[in-house]
Scaffold this active site. Sequence first.
Site, short mmCIF file in Angstrom:
data_model
loop_
_atom_site.label_atom_id
_atom_site.label_comp_id
_atom_site.label_asym_id
_atom_site.label_seq_id
_atom_site.Cartn_x
_atom_site.Cartn_y
_atom_site.Cartn_z
N HIS B 139 0.85 -1.17 0.00
CA HIS B 139 0.00 0.00 0.00
C HIS B 139 0.89 1.23 0.00
O HIS B 139 1.69 1.43 0.91
CB HIS B 139 -0.85 -0.06 1.28
CG HIS B 139 -1.84 1.03 1.39
ND1 HIS B 139 -2.85 1.19 0.49
CD2 HIS B 139 -1.98 2.01 2.31
CE1 HIS B 139 -3.58 2.24 0.86
NE2 HIS B 139 -3.08 2.74 1.96
N GLY B 154 2.23 5.22 4.23
CA GLY B 154 1.56 5.79 5.40
C GLY B 154 0.13 5.29 5.46
O GLY B 154 -0.39 4.72 4.50
N GLU B 155 -0.47 5.50 6.61
CA GLU B 155 -1.84 5.03 6.83
C GLU B 155 -2.81 5.63 5.81
O GLU B 155 -2.54 6.67 5.22
CB GLU B 155 -2.30 5.45 8.22
CG GLU B 155 -1.67 4.67 9.35
CD GLU B 155 -2.07 3.20 9.30
OE1 GLU B 155 -3.27 2.93 9.20
OE2 GLU B 155 -1.17 2.35 9.35
N SER B 156 -3.92 4.95 5.65
CA SER B 156 -4.98 5.43 4.78
C SER B 156 -5.44 6.81 5.23
O SER B 156 -5.65 7.03 6.41
CB SER B 156 -6.16 4.47 4.91
OG SER B 156 -6.53 3.99 3.68
N ILE B 158 -3.84 9.70 5.12
CA ILE B 158 -2.84 10.62 5.67
C ILE B 158 -2.42 11.68 4.64
O ILE B 158 -1.84 12.70 4.98
CB ILE B 158 -1.62 9.85 6.23
CG1 ILE B 158 -0.91 10.68 7.29
CG2 ILE B 158 -0.67 9.45 5.13
CD1 ILE B 158 -0.13 9.88 8.26
N GLY B 159 -2.75 11.41 3.38
CA GLY B 159 -2.47 12.43 2.36
C GLY B 159 -1.45 12.03 1.31
O GLY B 159 -0.81 12.88 0.70
N LYS B 160 -1.32 10.74 1.09
CA LYS B 160 -0.37 10.26 0.09
C LYS B 160 -0.79 10.69 -1.31
O LYS B 160 0.01 11.21 -2.08
CB LYS B 160 -0.26 8.73 0.12
CG LYS B 160 0.24 8.17 1.42
CD LYS B 160 0.39 6.67 1.34
CE LYS B 160 -0.93 5.92 1.21
NZ LYS B 160 -1.80 6.04 2.37
N ASP B 178 -1.81 4.14 -4.56
CA ASP B 178 -2.48 3.18 -3.68
C ASP B 178 -1.89 1.76 -3.66
O ASP B 178 -1.63 1.24 -2.61
CB ASP B 178 -3.97 3.07 -3.99
CG ASP B 178 -4.81 3.38 -2.77
OD1 ASP B 178 -4.26 4.04 -1.86
OD2 ASP B 178 -5.95 2.97 -2.70
N ARG B 244 17.01 14.82 12.84
CA ARG B 244 17.21 16.26 12.70
C ARG B 244 18.44 16.57 11.87
O ARG B 244 18.60 17.68 11.39
CB ARG B 244 17.34 16.91 14.08
CG ARG B 244 16.15 16.68 15.00
CD ARG B 244 14.89 17.32 14.43
NE ARG B 244 14.98 18.77 14.41
CZ ARG B 244 14.57 19.55 15.40
NH1 ARG B 244 14.04 19.03 16.47
NH2 ARG B 244 14.68 20.85 15.31
#
Lengths: 85, 312
Positions: B139, B154-156, B158-160, B178, B244
């Site tokens: 995914h 990233g999770e479903s 989240i803005g991919k 997707d 960082r």
Amino acid sequence: MLKKNVTIGLTSGLEVRPVAMLVQIASQYDSRIYVESGNARVNAKSIMGMMTLGMGAGETLVVSAEGDDEEAAMDEIEKYLVGTK
Amino acid sequence: MYGVTVTELIKKMSLKNILPEIDTDKVVLAHPDVNRPALQLAGFFDHFDRERVQIIGYVEQEYIKTLDPETKMERYDRLLCSDIPCVLYSRGQMPDEDMQNLCYHYQVPCLVSEKSTSELMAEVIRWLKVKLAPCISIHGVLVDVYGEGVLIMGESGIGKSEAALELIKRGHRLVTDDVVEIHKVSDETLVGRAPDITKHFIELRGIGIIDVKALFGVESVKDSQNIDMVIKLEDWDKDREYDRLGLEDQYTEFLGNKVVCHNIPIRPGRNLAIIVESAAVNHRQKKMGYNAAKELYNRVQANLGLGAPSSL
């Protein structure tokens, strides 16, 4: 984590609209939900992923859910796929 | 298990099929390698790689000519009864009649290529490696950013897909949204592509499915792309430590191959596309031998050690 074999009872199989509906249902839960069939393993909350499965009525897939509301999620998804809802 | 049929091999390599009566659709190649059966023709059958394509080159053919007819028949018979997928002659050499008869008897496809032996071997191995590469489907979203294959995960929700769309508008190319099919082509290379069904499509919440190729043109899509780096998007967690400096690379693994991975926390107002772009171009610069974090480190060290003037 819950895992279950589910046979598709929807008469039209996983067509576009039923898939969208299924994704809607899965998206209501916080659990991670996956659907497996053969080599493919897709996120049940992803429309495009579910479209690639291309499964017809009578075929069996493996649903797995992991998270706080896994039982409720599994229950609803199974109900929908079997066609009792 | 993955496999390709001998029919595909014939088509791809433009081979001549000497025995078209044999059904080549049923013969499946599962091993991405070839064998030159020189030792077998000499009578040594221990450790015989029977599951590979058997290539008979000039040397083998010349050797066969030195054998007396009985020995030749016996060796042919042993070779062909071992359940090999096919016999392939290089340099346009024609298999002799005994070979053809035995091939027919054991239903082993018998093929001829015009190519020289080493060229043919290299071509067949390269093609089989790609075709039989282990594959998983994950995914995520794969985009080509400045020539770097960036896999956004990233999770479903989240803005991919939104990040991908913004990247496309900035002139980068979408490979797949997707679902990413990852093929391990070698120990170093992972190639990502889209499943045929969802190729060039993006799903945007609230809008639905959009066809990127039709909307933004051919220049905004790509069929396959090596995966050079992974970007994992996650909700900002103040208890977690995020990189960082970037002095050390972090990695993630697919099919046993390591890929550089960045965990990027998102918060409303963070412009994802520009972060992905910067990560890609920075990765590229590192590959070219310049590491900004190391450079900063060197400057700080020099400043400490030598008491360098602050007007540096």
